[in-house]
Design an enzyme around this catalytic site. Structure first.
Site, PDB file in Angstrom:
ATOM      1  N   CYS A   1      12.160  -6.495  28.755  1.00 23.75           N
ATOM      2  CA  CYS A   1      11.909  -5.060  28.899  1.00 23.75           C
ATOM      3  C   CYS A   1      10.664  -4.758  29.733  1.00 23.75           C
ATOM      4  O   CYS A   1      10.726  -3.973  30.693  1.00 23.75           O
ATOM      5  CB  CYS A   1      11.853  -4.391  27.533  1.00 23.75           C
ATOM      6  SG  CYS A   1      10.405  -4.797  26.514  1.00 23.75           S
TER       7      CYS A   1
ATOM      8  N   HIS B   1       8.954  -2.273  22.708  1.00 20.14           N
ATOM      9  CA  HIS B   1      10.012  -2.042  23.692  1.00 20.14           C
ATOM     10  C   HIS B   1       9.631  -0.904  24.628  1.00 20.14           C
ATOM     11  O   HIS B   1       9.100   0.120  24.205  1.00 20.14           O
ATOM     12  CB  HIS B   1      11.336  -1.713  23.006  1.00 20.14           C
ATOM     13  CG  HIS B   1      12.484  -1.684  23.970  1.00 20.14           C
ATOM     14  ND1 HIS B   1      13.004  -2.832  24.537  1.00 20.14           N
ATOM     15  CD2 HIS B   1      13.190  -0.651  24.505  1.00 20.14           C
ATOM     16  CE1 HIS B   1      13.982  -2.514  25.361  1.00 20.14           C
ATOM     17  NE2 HIS B   1      14.105  -1.192  25.371  1.00 20.14           N
TER      18      HIS B   1
ATOM     19  N   HIS C   1      16.632   0.545  31.064  1.00 24.62           N
ATOM     20  CA  HIS C   1      15.836  -0.539  30.479  1.00 24.62           C
ATOM     21  C   HIS C   1      16.620  -1.848  30.413  1.00 24.62           C
ATOM     22  O   HIS C   1      17.816  -1.893  30.684  1.00 24.62           O
ATOM     23  CB  HIS C   1      15.367  -0.143  29.070  1.00 24.62           C
ATOM     24  CG  HIS C   1      16.479  -0.030  28.055  1.00 24.62           C
ATOM     25  ND1 HIS C   1      16.304  -0.286  26.709  1.00 24.62           N
ATOM     26  CD2 HIS C   1      17.793   0.324  28.186  1.00 24.62           C
ATOM     27  CE1 HIS C   1      17.434  -0.102  26.052  1.00 24.62           C
ATOM     28  NE2 HIS C   1      18.347   0.268  26.913  1.00 24.62           N
TER      29      HIS C   1
END
Length: 345
Positions: free
Chosen positions: A259, A307, A319
């Site tokens: 991420c 995240h 993402h």
């Protein structure tokens, strides 16, 4: 005389009990540890547990990324200090050679002063501490000795700094290994759970994931989204060019990403250097609420901020989700953890 009786055969009941116990043991080893003996987890239960393990693996991944970044930084700092020490040692040697030349000239003109002889011993600092002898030296010699003393102190300080950083580097390498092992352990545990599924169940899960990836890699409708501008827009465009690339922990592109690897890579393409980890990225720029977000802003999820993605407009995020997925669009409401805040770089 010994009798020759046939061994007594196990009863049918006993055979049944043993067979059942063996079957239960096999089922226990094949299923997750929290499943009851003989109980097989269903496809949806396995998926839920696997998703949770992938989330835990991502948490460990960000810690791994942080340790790796720290290791690289320390290695550069240590290398710079060692180079400085090497240059300083050369300068010190030249200073000593210069004073040696003064001593040689003095000898030729009538012998070496006792104070210079003291300097030429193994501990010139000791000489400078004995101020009573300074009046025996010329101004040029005093200046040379003071330069040498300053350089020796500087080198000692740099060597001490390098020693401390080497200790820190060793600890960081240990942490890096532990976090890597934790990530791999979570992924192995997830794979073990997936292996308990039948071929039909695995195929069904794979089909679900493929449908999710296909539907989420199509361009999101941005007609009502706040426009991207400047470098944020350039970063978002760069991230869009990577849609469909697989998630791999620790990866920073361009063939695969995690991420924060995607967000740091995307901004680098826009000429902006941002930190490597999601937690570090959360501390840069201006913090935003959901209603303030514009395309290209960083968006952070979960309480520990493990995240991060790029805001894509209309409540969507672009993402790299987790292991087993690809770079894609997704609703901010289905990430799996709460939206915390955004950051405008």
């Amino acid at each position: 005389m010994a009798s020759h009786r046939r061994p007594k055969q196990p009863s049918r009941t006993r055979v049944t009990v043993l067979t059942t116990a063996a079957a239960a043991a096999v089922a226990l080893s094949a299923n997750a540890a929290d499943a009851a003996p003989g109980e097989k987890l269903g496809k949806d239960e396995v998926k839920a547990k696997v998703d949770k393990l992938y989330e835990q693996a991502e948490q460990a991944t960000e810690k791994y990324n942080g340790a790796k970044e720290k290791q690289q930084k320390l290695q550069k700092e240590i290398s710079a200090i060692q180079d400085s020490v090497a240059r300083g040692q050369q300068e010190l040697n030249k200073l000593r050679e210069g004073l040696g030349s003064l001593a040689t000239a003095q000898y030729r003109s009538g012998g070496i002063d006792a104070s210079v002889q003291l300097f030429l011993s193994s501990d010139p600092d000791d000489f400078l501490d004995k101020a009573s002898t300074l009046d025996q030296l010329s101004g040029q010699q005093v200046e040379a000795l003071e330069k040498i003393q300053d350089k020796q102190r500087e080198l000692a300080q740099e060597r001490a700094e390098a020693t401390e950083k080497l200790k820190d580097l060793a600890a960081t390498r240990t942490e890096l290994g532990e976090k890597k092992e934790e990530v791999q352990g979570k992924l192995a545990e997830a794979q073990k759970l997936l292996n308990t599924l039948t071929a039909k169940e695995k195929a069904a899960l794979d089909a679900e994931q493929q449908r999710a990836d296909r539907s989420s890699t199509e361009r999101v409708d941005l007609k009502d989204a706040p426009p991207a501008s400047g470098r944020a827009g350039a970063a978002f465009s760069a991230a869009q060019s990577q849609i469909g690339k697989p998630y791999v922990y620790g990866a920073t592109g361009p063939s695969s990403f995690d991420c924060s690897g995607l967000t740091s890579w995307a901004y680098a393409q826009a000429g902006v250097s941002i930190p490597r980890t999601s937690e570090a990225q959360s501390g840069i720029g201006t913090r935003l609420t959901r209603s303030q977000l514009q395309v290209g802003d960083l968006v952070f999820f979960f309480n520990d901020l493990h995240h991060v993605g790029l805001y894509a407009g209309n409540g969507q995020v672009l993402h790299a989700p987790r292991t087993g997925t690809v770079v894609r669009y997704e609703s901010m409401d289905t990430i799996g953890g709460p939206f915390m805040f955004g950051v405008r770089v």
